[in-house]
Each structure stands twice: as C-alpha cells, then as structure tokens.
Design a protein around this motif. Structure first.
Motif, PDB file in Angstrom:
ATOM      1  N   SER A  98       0.920  -1.193   0.025  1.00 54.03           N
ATOM      2  CA  SER A  98      -0.162  -0.165   0.025  1.00 54.03           C
ATOM      3  C   SER A  98       0.874   1.192   0.320  1.00 54.03           C
ATOM      4  CB  SER A  98      -0.869  -0.145   1.214  1.00 54.03           C
ATOM      5  OG  SER A  98      -0.257   0.100   2.462  1.00 54.03           O
ATOM      6  N   GLU A  99       2.246   1.061   0.349  1.00 52.13           N
ATOM      7  CA  GLU A  99       2.984   2.193   0.266  1.00 52.13           C
ATOM      8  C   GLU A  99       4.124   2.214  -0.808  1.00 52.13           C
ATOM      9  OE1 GLU A  99       4.813   2.908   4.385  1.00 52.13           O
ATOM     10  OE2 GLU A  99       2.906   3.243   5.025  1.00 52.13           O
ATOM     11  N   PHE A 100       4.512   0.930  -1.320  1.00 51.89           N
ATOM     12  CA  PHE A 100       5.713   0.801  -2.190  1.00 51.89           C
ATOM     13  C   PHE A 100       5.193  -0.264  -3.194  1.00 51.89           C
ATOM     14  CE2 PHE A 100       7.441   2.691   1.876  1.00 51.89           C
ATOM     15  CZ  PHE A 100       8.421   3.497   1.285  1.00 51.89           C
ATOM     16  N   GLU A 101       5.949   0.019  -4.258  1.00 57.05           N
ATOM     17  CA  GLU A 101       5.387  -0.961  -5.338  1.00 57.05           C
ATOM     18  C   GLU A 101       6.228  -2.350  -5.441  1.00 57.05           C
ATOM     19  OE1 GLU A 101       6.787   1.348  -8.723  1.00 57.05           O
ATOM     20  OE2 GLU A 101       4.834   2.867  -8.560  1.00 57.05           O
ATOM     21  N   ARG A 185       9.825   1.837  -5.772  1.00 56.60           N
ATOM     22  CA  ARG A 185       9.578   3.065  -5.578  1.00 56.60           C
ATOM     23  C   ARG A 185       8.150   3.263  -4.916  1.00 56.60           C
ATOM     24  NH1 ARG A 185       9.978   8.073  -8.483  1.00 56.60           N
ATOM     25  NH2 ARG A 185       8.281   9.222  -8.602  1.00 56.60           N
ATOM     26  N   ALA A 186       8.043   4.376  -4.098  1.00 59.93           N
ATOM     27  CA  ALA A 186       6.937   4.624  -3.371  1.00 59.93           C
ATOM     28  C   ALA A 186       5.987   4.739  -4.438  1.00 59.93           C
ATOM     29  CB  ALA A 186       7.084   5.947  -2.618  1.00 59.93           C
ATOM     30  N   VAL A 187       4.648   4.237  -3.898  1.00 58.96           N
ATOM     31  CA  VAL A 187       3.653   4.318  -4.928  1.00 58.96           C
ATOM     32  C   VAL A 187       3.150   5.745  -5.406  1.00 58.96           C
ATOM     33  CG1 VAL A 187       2.601   2.227  -3.850  1.00 58.96           C
ATOM     34  CG2 VAL A 187       1.888   4.333  -3.036  1.00 58.96           C
ATOM     35  N   ALA A 188       2.431   5.867  -6.456  1.00 62.35           N
ATOM     36  CA  ALA A 188       2.047   7.128  -6.928  1.00 62.35           C
ATOM     37  C   ALA A 188       1.130   7.865  -5.891  1.00 62.35           C
ATOM     38  CB  ALA A 188       1.508   7.025  -8.246  1.00 62.35           C
ATOM     39  N   GLY A 189       1.252   9.059  -5.738  1.00 60.56           N
ATOM     40  CA  GLY A 189       0.239   9.612  -4.718  1.00 60.56           C
ATOM     41  C   GLY A 189       0.754   9.800  -3.164  1.00 60.56           C
ATOM     42  N   ARG A 190       1.826   9.115  -2.985  1.00 59.00           N
ATOM     43  CA  ARG A 190       2.265   8.569  -1.784  1.00 59.00           C
ATOM     44  C   ARG A 190       3.688   9.194  -1.844  1.00 59.00           C
ATOM     45  NH1 ARG A 190      -0.178   4.279   2.162  1.00 59.00           N
ATOM     46  NH2 ARG A 190       0.103   6.018   3.571  1.00 59.00           N
ATOM     47  N   TYR A 191       4.376   9.289  -2.984  1.00 59.62           N
ATOM     48  CA  TYR A 191       5.744   9.362  -3.004  1.00 59.62           C
ATOM     49  C   TYR A 191       6.150  10.818  -2.427  1.00 59.62           C
ATOM     50  CZ  TYR A 191      10.382   9.976  -5.239  1.00 59.62           C
ATOM     51  OH  TYR A 191      11.639  10.021  -5.442  1.00 59.62           O
ATOM     52  N   GLY A 226      14.960   1.832  -0.936  1.00 55.85           N
ATOM     53  CA  GLY A 226      14.234   2.443  -2.322  1.00 55.85           C
ATOM     54  C   GLY A 226      13.968   3.595  -2.608  1.00 55.85           C
ATOM     55  N   ASP A 227      13.175   3.967  -3.477  1.00 53.13           N
ATOM     56  CA  ASP A 227      13.102   5.449  -4.041  1.00 53.13           C
ATOM     57  C   ASP A 227      11.690   6.061  -3.291  1.00 53.13           C
ATOM     58  OD1 ASP A 227      13.180   7.705  -5.385  1.00 53.13           O
ATOM     59  OD2 ASP A 227      12.468   6.970  -7.402  1.00 53.13           O
ATOM     60  N   GLY A 228      12.280   6.971  -2.634  1.00 52.19           N
ATOM     61  CA  GLY A 228      11.151   7.913  -2.073  1.00 52.19           C
ATOM     62  C   GLY A 228      10.603   7.230  -0.695  1.00 52.19           C
ATOM     63  N   CYS A 229      10.186   8.253   0.228  1.00 54.10           N
ATOM     64  CA  CYS A 229       9.427   7.973   1.422  1.00 54.10           C
ATOM     65  C   CYS A 229       8.007   8.237   1.334  1.00 54.10           C
ATOM     66  CB  CYS A 229      10.073   8.825   2.509  1.00 54.10           C
ATOM     67  SG  CYS A 229      10.108  10.639   2.493  1.00 54.10           S
ATOM     68  N   VAL A 230       7.385   7.496   2.153  1.00 51.93           N
ATOM     69  CA  VAL A 230       5.881   7.781   2.838  1.00 51.93           C
ATOM     70  C   VAL A 230       5.468   8.091   3.874  1.00 51.93           C
ATOM     71  CG1 VAL A 230       3.729   6.274   2.509  1.00 51.93           C
ATOM     72  CG2 VAL A 230       5.380   5.951   0.475  1.00 51.93           C
ATOM     73  N   SER A 236       1.869   7.650  12.415  1.00 49.56           N
ATOM     74  CA  SER A 236       2.667   8.720  12.724  1.00 49.56           C
ATOM     75  C   SER A 236       4.151   8.598  12.416  1.00 49.56           C
ATOM     76  CB  SER A 236       2.709   9.557  14.096  1.00 49.56           C
ATOM     77  OG  SER A 236       1.237   9.778  14.401  1.00 49.56           O
ATOM     78  N   THR A 237       4.457   8.255  11.184  1.00 50.16           N
ATOM     79  CA  THR A 237       5.860   7.808  10.660  1.00 50.16           C
ATOM     80  C   THR A 237       5.997   8.252   9.346  1.00 50.16           C
ATOM     81  OG1 THR A 237       5.099   5.619  10.161  1.00 50.16           O
ATOM     82  CG2 THR A 237       6.026   5.814  12.210  1.00 50.16           C
ATOM     83  N   VAL A 238       7.385   8.434   8.970  1.00 47.07           N
ATOM     84  CA  VAL A 238       7.638   8.560   7.547  1.00 47.07           C
ATOM     85  C   VAL A 238       8.487   7.124   7.217  1.00 47.07           C
ATOM     86  CG1 VAL A 238       9.408   9.772   6.009  1.00 47.07           C
ATOM     87  CG2 VAL A 238       8.169  10.952   7.794  1.00 47.07           C
ATOM     88  N   ASP A 239       7.951   6.429   6.419  1.00 45.61           N
ATOM     89  CA  ASP A 239       8.514   5.146   6.039  1.00 45.61           C
ATOM     90  C   ASP A 239       9.657   5.209   5.014  1.00 45.61           C
ATOM     91  OD1 ASP A 239       6.765   4.475   8.205  1.00 45.61           O
ATOM     92  OD2 ASP A 239       5.400   3.361   6.829  1.00 45.61           O
ATOM     93  N   VAL A 240      10.486   4.340   4.941  1.00 51.48           N
ATOM     94  CA  VAL A 240      11.344   4.192   3.507  1.00 51.48           C
ATOM     95  C   VAL A 240      11.320   2.458   3.563  1.00 51.48           C
ATOM     96  CG1 VAL A 240      12.877   6.127   4.280  1.00 51.48           C
ATOM     97  CG2 VAL A 240      13.532   4.028   5.277  1.00 51.48           C
ATOM     98  N   PHE A 241      11.600   2.253   2.239  1.00 53.35           N
ATOM     99  CA  PHE A 241      11.527   0.709   2.043  1.00 53.35           C
ATOM    100  C   PHE A 241      12.963   0.226   1.998  1.00 53.35           C
ATOM    101  CE2 PHE A 241      10.460  -2.892  -0.319  1.00 53.35           C
ATOM    102  CZ  PHE A 241       9.498  -3.394   0.276  1.00 53.35           C
ATOM    103  N   VAL A 242      13.086  -1.047   2.712  1.00 54.11           N
ATOM    104  CA  VAL A 242      14.386  -1.680   2.923  1.00 54.11           C
ATOM    105  C   VAL A 242      14.118  -2.947   1.891  1.00 54.11           C
ATOM    106  CG1 VAL A 242      15.875  -2.837   4.565  1.00 54.11           C
ATOM    107  CG2 VAL A 242      14.556  -0.919   5.438  1.00 54.11           C
ATOM    108  N   VAL A 243      15.307  -3.128   1.162  1.00 58.13           N
ATOM    109  CA  VAL A 243      15.423  -4.231   0.468  1.00 58.13           C
ATOM    110  C   VAL A 243      16.783  -5.019   0.652  1.00 58.13           C
ATOM    111  CG1 VAL A 243      15.615  -5.236  -1.857  1.00 58.13           C
ATOM    112  CG2 VAL A 243      14.273  -3.122  -1.507  1.00 58.13           C
ATOM    113  N   LEU A 244      16.856  -6.206   1.037  1.00 53.23           N
ATOM    114  CA  LEU A 244      17.918  -7.008   1.592  1.00 53.23           C
ATOM    115  C   LEU A 244      18.348  -8.371   0.960  1.00 53.23           C
ATOM    116  CD1 LEU A 244      20.703  -7.489   3.301  1.00 53.23           C
ATOM    117  CD2 LEU A 244      19.155  -7.781   5.045  1.00 53.23           C
ATOM    118  N   PRO A 245      18.701  -8.586  -0.428  1.00 49.79           N
ATOM    119  CA  PRO A 245      18.901  -9.988  -1.129  1.00 49.79           C
ATOM    120  C   PRO A 245      19.725 -10.819   0.024  1.00 49.79           C
ATOM    121  CG  PRO A 245      19.243  -8.173  -2.725  1.00 49.79           C
ATOM    122  CD  PRO A 245      19.201  -7.571  -1.380  1.00 49.79           C
TER     123      PRO A 245
END
Length: 266
Positions: A98-101, A185-191, A226-230, A236-245
C-alpha cells in the motif's frame, strides 16, 4: 518451528506457538506503537492490542526474557512479524504494497522467495544490542529454514514531516539506494522525495547518528533503500523501504549469525 531459534543469556527467540503468545506480541506492539509513539487509535479499537488482517497469515517472531516469572506469553519483550511470499500471494498481497511498489519487484525476480519483515518493536528496557542480535539470530534461522532469497519491509522515522529528518533521508537517498535490479519506488500519490539536502552538504556522521536503530541495523548487514519515502498518518511515521537480498548480506554477519543460527535451523 516452535522451538528456540536463538539465545543470548536470558533472552530467547522463537516463533509464537499459541494464540496467547500472538495476542501478547500484539499487546507489546500496542504498548510501543500507541502508548509510547502515539499511533492513532481507530474509533472501533477497544482492546489494547495492535492487530490487523495480516496477523493471522504471518509468523510472529518473539523475544522472551526467560528470567521473568510466569507463563511464556508474559515474558515477551520484543517481536517481529514475518510474512512469506506464499502466504501474501494467497491472501491478497503484502502489507507494505500500500506504500511501495513491491509487487513489481517480486515479479522481476521470479526465482527468489521474498520475506516481508514488519511490526518490529522492543520494550524500552530491552533496547540493547543484545536484543537486536538475538532477533537477527531468529531471522537468520527462519530465512535458512524457508530458503528465503530476499528480505524486504518498511522502516520508519518518527513523525509525519520528512523535512524533520532531512539529513538522514538525504544520506539514504545519496549513499544507500538500491541497485537498478532491486529498485522499488513509493506508490504514486504517496511519494515524497528523500534527497532534501544536496549530497555535498550532508554530514555523514550526523545523518547516521540521527537514524533510528532499526534502520542503522539494516544498513550494517547490507540492506539498501528504495526510491522515495511515504508518510503513514495512522502510525505517525515517515517510512522508507528496505531491500536486502540474502546473498548481499555482509559476509561477517553471515558468519556471525550463521554460526549461532545453524544450531537452531535444522
């Protein structure tokens, strides 16, 4: 996997093995997210419990202080929610999409099994390196047991103003971004843009010092962002997306956590 997955001193990590233990983990989450950090309580929410539709399809990693008295569910001091790709697909998707693609990222790597990490919290008295390490013992044992290829999930800064975390977000944007193959990337409209400060003006030491411990912990083991925060107004947070292969986890951590977790992962 109801047996222990890791242990350091009086702290033990394993999966919740009963409805009582899941409910106790949800109560710990409520104490941290709502009572301490000020998440917004829904008008229909009457119990002191942080719960949503994903809980019943997730595994719940719990840290117990074995020195405390009483039943096991009364000794839970930390928790992590684990959502495997199979369960997410069967139940309508991942929490974080709902926040990131995330679906697009998963689709680009059909040979990898994804695991979403979420709802991480530890009671204040237990916020130590030892607790983080025992949690990672549990995660590593779980990852090996289920042959996970990629760990993902949201990580949060407190508050709803990205500008309040401008230097830390800019450091992540300039120095910690995912490679193209793993970009999300963060979803369109929340980026919301993260590069709020020019790269040359970022004080790396100050930026890292201003990051929440969870994000610093992810970066230490080799995660990228990832690209962009939400902005998550509910929590009550600012979220970033973590990717860890998993194959990109720093070798010293594979050796460290792997040596401990092998005792529990069989």
């Amino acid at each position: 996997m109801g047996r222990p997955l890791g242990r350091i001193g009086n702290l033990e990590v394993r999966l919740a093995s009963s409805d009582k233990e899941v409910a106790a983990a949800q109560e710990v989450r409520y104490r941290v997210f709502y009572e301490e950090l000020g998440a917004r309580k829904d008008a229909s929410q009457t119990e002191c419990s942080d719960a949503d539709r994903f809980d019943h399809i997730c595994d719940h990693l719990i840290v117990l202080d074995t020195s405390l008295p009483g039943a096991a569910h009364r000794r839970i001091v930390g928790t992590y929610r684990l959502l495997r790709q199979e369960q997410a697909v069967a139940s309508g998707g991942f929490y974080s999409e709902s926040e990131f693609e995330l679906p697009g990222l998963v689709a680009r790597h059909p040979d990898k099994r994804f695991l979403e990490l979420g709802r991480s919290c530890v009671l204040p008295a237990y916020r130590s390196r030892r607790t983080i390490e025992v949690l990672w013992q549990g995660i590593w044992a779980y990852v090996n047991h289920y042959d996970i290829g990629v760990m993902t999930g949201c990580a949060s800064f407190h508050g709803t103003a990205p500008a309040a975390h401008a230097e830390a977000l800019a450091y992540l944007a300039h120095h910690c971004r995912t490679e193209e193959a793993w970009d999300v990337r963060a979803v369109a409209g929340r980026y919301h843009a993260m590069d709020l400060v020019p790269a040359n003006d970022v004080n790396a030491k100050a930026a890292i010092g201003a990051m929440p411990p969870l994000i610093k912990g992810y970066l230490r083991v080799g995660a990228r962002i990832g690209d962009g925060c939400v902005i998550d107004h509910e929590f009550s947070t600012v979220d970033v997306f973590v990717v860890l292969p998993v194959k990109q986890i720093a070798e010293r951590y594979v050796s460290y956590y792997g040596a401990e977790a092998q005792r529990f992962a069989a």
